[in-house]
Design a protein around this motif. Sequence first.
Motif, PDB file in Angstrom:
ATOM      1  N   ASP A  34       0.847  -1.198   0.000  1.00  0.00           N
ATOM      2  CA  ASP A  34       0.000   0.000   0.000  1.00  0.00           C
ATOM      3  C   ASP A  34       0.883   1.249   0.000  1.00  0.00           C
ATOM      4  O   ASP A  34       0.844   2.068  -0.915  1.00  0.00           O
ATOM      5  N   SER A  35       1.711   1.374   1.051  1.00  0.00           N
ATOM      6  CA  SER A  35       2.619   2.512   1.138  1.00  0.00           C
ATOM      7  C   SER A  35       3.836   2.075   1.950  1.00  0.00           C
ATOM      8  O   SER A  35       3.675   1.472   3.020  1.00  0.00           O
ATOM      9  N   THR A  36       5.018   2.365   1.459  1.00  0.00           N
ATOM     10  CA  THR A  36       6.224   1.980   2.217  1.00  0.00           C
ATOM     11  C   THR A  36       6.262   2.734   3.550  1.00  0.00           C
ATOM     12  O   THR A  36       6.784   2.218   4.539  1.00  0.00           O
ATOM     13  N   ASN A  37       5.707   3.950   3.593  1.00  0.00           N
ATOM     14  CA  ASN A  37       5.673   4.680   4.870  1.00  0.00           C
ATOM     15  C   ASN A  37       4.779   3.966   5.880  1.00  0.00           C
ATOM     16  O   ASN A  37       5.113   3.862   7.060  1.00  0.00           O
ATOM     17  N   THR A  38       3.621   3.482   5.403  1.00  0.00           N
ATOM     18  CA  THR A  38       2.701   2.786   6.309  1.00  0.00           C
ATOM     19  C   THR A  38       3.384   1.541   6.867  1.00  0.00           C
ATOM     20  O   THR A  38       3.311   1.255   8.069  1.00  0.00           O
ATOM     21  N   GLU A  85       6.085  -0.992  -6.355  1.00  0.00           N
ATOM     22  CA  GLU A  85       4.793  -0.355  -6.672  1.00  0.00           C
ATOM     23  C   GLU A  85       4.072  -0.060  -5.363  1.00  0.00           C
ATOM     24  O   GLU A  85       4.189  -0.852  -4.413  1.00  0.00           O
ATOM     25  N   GLN A  86       3.359   1.072  -5.284  1.00  0.00           N
ATOM     26  CA  GLN A  86       2.518   1.367  -4.130  1.00  0.00           C
ATOM     27  C   GLN A  86       1.084   1.552  -4.607  1.00  0.00           C
ATOM     28  O   GLN A  86       0.840   2.224  -5.610  1.00  0.00           O
ATOM     29  N   THR A  87       0.153   0.972  -3.852  1.00  0.00           N
ATOM     30  CA  THR A  87      -1.248   1.130  -4.247  1.00  0.00           C
ATOM     31  C   THR A  87      -1.901   2.303  -3.513  1.00  0.00           C
ATOM     32  O   THR A  87      -2.978   2.741  -3.887  1.00  0.00           O
ATOM     33  N   GLY A 109       0.212   5.199  -2.253  1.00  0.00           N
ATOM     34  CA  GLY A 109       1.345   6.078  -1.946  1.00  0.00           C
ATOM     35  C   GLY A 109       0.830   7.439  -1.490  1.00  0.00           C
ATOM     36  O   GLY A 109      -0.108   7.973  -2.062  1.00  0.00           O
ATOM     37  N   ARG A 110       1.469   7.967  -0.449  1.00  0.00           N
ATOM     38  CA  ARG A 110       1.015   9.245   0.120  1.00  0.00           C
ATOM     39  C   ARG A 110       2.045  10.344  -0.121  1.00  0.00           C
ATOM     40  O   ARG A 110       3.246  10.115   0.013  1.00  0.00           O
ATOM     41  N   GLY A 111       1.531  11.532  -0.416  1.00  0.00           N
ATOM     42  CA  GLY A 111       2.385  12.707  -0.468  1.00  0.00           C
ATOM     43  C   GLY A 111       2.077  13.600   0.713  1.00  0.00           C
ATOM     44  O   GLY A 111       1.294  13.229   1.598  1.00  0.00           O
ATOM     45  N   ARG A 112       2.684  14.780   0.736  1.00  0.00           N
ATOM     46  CA  ARG A 112       2.423  15.725   1.825  1.00  0.00           C
ATOM     47  C   ARG A 112       0.991  16.244   1.711  1.00  0.00           C
ATOM     48  O   ARG A 112       0.385  16.209   0.657  1.00  0.00           O
ATOM     49  N   HIS A 113       0.484  16.720   2.851  1.00  0.00           N
ATOM     50  CA  HIS A 113      -0.858  17.305   2.932  1.00  0.00           C
ATOM     51  C   HIS A 113      -1.936  16.365   2.399  1.00  0.00           C
ATOM     52  O   HIS A 113      -2.879  16.791   1.719  1.00  0.00           O
ATOM     53  N   THR A 165      -2.083  12.231  -2.975  1.00  0.00           N
ATOM     54  CA  THR A 165      -1.685  10.907  -3.475  1.00  0.00           C
ATOM     55  C   THR A 165      -0.314  11.026  -4.125  1.00  0.00           C
ATOM     56  O   THR A 165      -0.017  12.029  -4.782  1.00  0.00           O
ATOM     57  N   TRP A 166       0.529  10.008  -3.923  1.00  0.00           N
ATOM     58  CA  TRP A 166       1.816   9.957  -4.646  1.00  0.00           C
ATOM     59  C   TRP A 166       1.682   8.834  -5.675  1.00  0.00           C
ATOM     60  O   TRP A 166       1.621   7.662  -5.328  1.00  0.00           O
ATOM     61  N   VAL A 167       1.589   9.226  -6.922  1.00  0.00           N
ATOM     62  CA  VAL A 167       1.386   8.246  -7.996  1.00  0.00           C
ATOM     63  C   VAL A 167       2.580   7.294  -8.023  1.00  0.00           C
ATOM     64  O   VAL A 167       3.732   7.720  -8.099  1.00  0.00           O
ATOM     65  N   ARG A 215      11.093  21.522 -12.273  1.00  0.00           N
ATOM     66  CA  ARG A 215      10.022  20.512 -12.216  1.00  0.00           C
ATOM     67  C   ARG A 215      10.351  19.506 -11.127  1.00  0.00           C
ATOM     68  O   ARG A 215      11.510  19.142 -10.914  1.00  0.00           O
ATOM     69  N   LYS A 216       9.319  19.022 -10.451  1.00  0.00           N
ATOM     70  CA  LYS A 216       9.548  18.155  -9.293  1.00  0.00           C
ATOM     71  C   LYS A 216       9.921  16.739  -9.725  1.00  0.00           C
ATOM     72  O   LYS A 216       9.187  16.084 -10.459  1.00  0.00           O
ATOM     73  N   ILE A 217      11.041  16.273  -9.215  1.00  0.00           N
ATOM     74  CA  ILE A 217      11.522  14.941  -9.576  1.00  0.00           C
ATOM     75  C   ILE A 217      11.476  13.999  -8.368  1.00  0.00           C
ATOM     76  O   ILE A 217      11.467  12.777  -8.521  1.00  0.00           O
ATOM     77  N   GLY A 231      10.039   9.036   4.265  1.00  0.00           N
ATOM     78  CA  GLY A 231       9.579   8.441   3.009  1.00  0.00           C
ATOM     79  C   GLY A 231      10.089   9.265   1.841  1.00  0.00           C
ATOM     80  O   GLY A 231       9.957  10.493   1.838  1.00  0.00           O
ATOM     81  N   ILE A 232      10.676   8.593   0.878  1.00  0.00           N
ATOM     82  CA  ILE A 232      11.246   9.294  -0.276  1.00  0.00           C
ATOM     83  C   ILE A 232      10.706   8.668  -1.556  1.00  0.00           C
ATOM     84  O   ILE A 232      10.719   7.447  -1.716  1.00  0.00           O
ATOM     85  N   GLY A 233      10.212   9.515  -2.428  1.00  0.00           N
ATOM     86  CA  GLY A 233       9.770   9.059  -3.746  1.00  0.00           C
ATOM     87  C   GLY A 233      10.600   9.766  -4.801  1.00  0.00           C
ATOM     88  O   GLY A 233      10.710  10.998  -4.782  1.00  0.00           O
TER      89      GLY A 233
HETATM   90  C1  BTN Z   1       5.620  14.816  -1.365  1.00  0.00           C
HETATM   91  O1  BTN Z   1       4.418  15.089  -1.299  1.00  0.00           O
HETATM   92  O2  BTN Z   1       6.395  15.501  -2.026  1.00  0.00           O
HETATM   93  C2  BTN Z   1       6.160  13.633  -0.621  1.00  0.00           C
HETATM   94  C3  BTN Z   1       6.098  12.388  -1.442  1.00  0.00           C
HETATM   95  C4  BTN Z   1       6.642  11.184  -0.718  1.00  0.00           C
HETATM   96  C5  BTN Z   1       6.380   9.901  -1.486  1.00  0.00           C
HETATM   97  C6  BTN Z   1       7.070   8.743  -0.858  1.00  0.00           C
HETATM   98  S1  BTN Z   1       7.082   7.327  -1.911  1.00  0.00           S
HETATM   99  C7  BTN Z   1       7.682   6.366  -0.606  1.00  0.00           C
HETATM  100  C8  BTN Z   1       6.959   6.794   0.646  1.00  0.00           C
HETATM  101  N1  BTN Z   1       5.700   6.088   0.773  1.00  0.00           N
HETATM  102  C9  BTN Z   1       4.658   6.907   0.663  1.00  0.00           C
HETATM  103  O3  BTN Z   1       3.458   6.549   0.731  1.00  0.00           O
HETATM  104  N2  BTN Z   1       5.067   8.154   0.485  1.00  0.00           N
HETATM  105  C10 BTN Z   1       6.510   8.247   0.465  1.00  0.00           C
END
Ligand code: BTN
Length: 246
Positions: A12-16, A36-38, A40-44, A47-49, A106-108, A127-129
């Motif tokens: 689901d998410s490596t952070n979780t 692969e994450q199903t 993935g979370r970003g800030r605020h 979703t982190w694709v 651009r965000k990488i 957590g780093i993507g």
């Molecule tokens: C952002 O919003 O810029 C932070 C993105 C962080 C994404 C990474 S991917 C690995 C880890 N697992 C998650 O669900 N989120 C972080």
Amino acid sequence: MNFTILTFDTIDSTNTEALKQAKAGAKEGLCVVAREQTAGRGRHGRTWVSGKDAGLYFSLVLKPKLETQYLPLVTLMAGIAVHDTLAELGLAPDIKWVNDILVDERKIAGVLAETTETDDGVAVIVGIGINLRSTNFPPEIAASAASLEEAGVGSTVNLTERLTGHLAHFYEQLGTANGPTAIIDEWRRRSTYFSGKRVRVATGNDMLTGVTHGLEPNGALRVRKDDGSTSIIQAGDVERLRADCD
Ligand code: BTN
């Protein structure tokens, strides 16, 4: 620091997972990596694709021995480590406060740090993507996102090893007597957003514009507003404004 790497095909998410592992007693240095994450979370809460093999999805368990006020610097430390990992691959990254890693504006890559209480004290999950490929960017981020492939990086072999090497280095630096000051200085040297950048900042319930004016000792961003007063931003989204179009 000794790293132990737990790898998953799909999660689901490596952070979780890292949060769960930390709660269950995982030691500092545990890394969770997935193809692969199903969910993935970003800030605020974004979703982190996280399509299969389209990114590096990585989370590290840390147990920093830091005064609580300096905990936000773990996030900056991670941004610096990602920056240097990408610089080593031949890119010229920038860091947009607080820890968006940009190439050609651009965000990488992004960093999401989350904390949890454990029997062993506070754990910080870093957590780093890092975008490897741009193929499955949804249309709403396609114009503002970048990937290593698009930036011309041929090989990403050893990316995780390079990243953990830089994380170990800067985390150790953060833990030294003058670590907090040193990390702010490392960040200053890598970010054009440190000072003199005209920005719009969205905080939870407010929007302000001004010019960046350095960081506070805990990593908060100082913004000098047009009325001459200074706002201290502990959390928010920063957007660059062209000097002539606000
Ligand atoms: C952002 O919003 O810029 C932070 C993105 C962080 C994404 C990474 S991917 C690995 C880890 N697992 C998650 O669900 N989120 C972080």
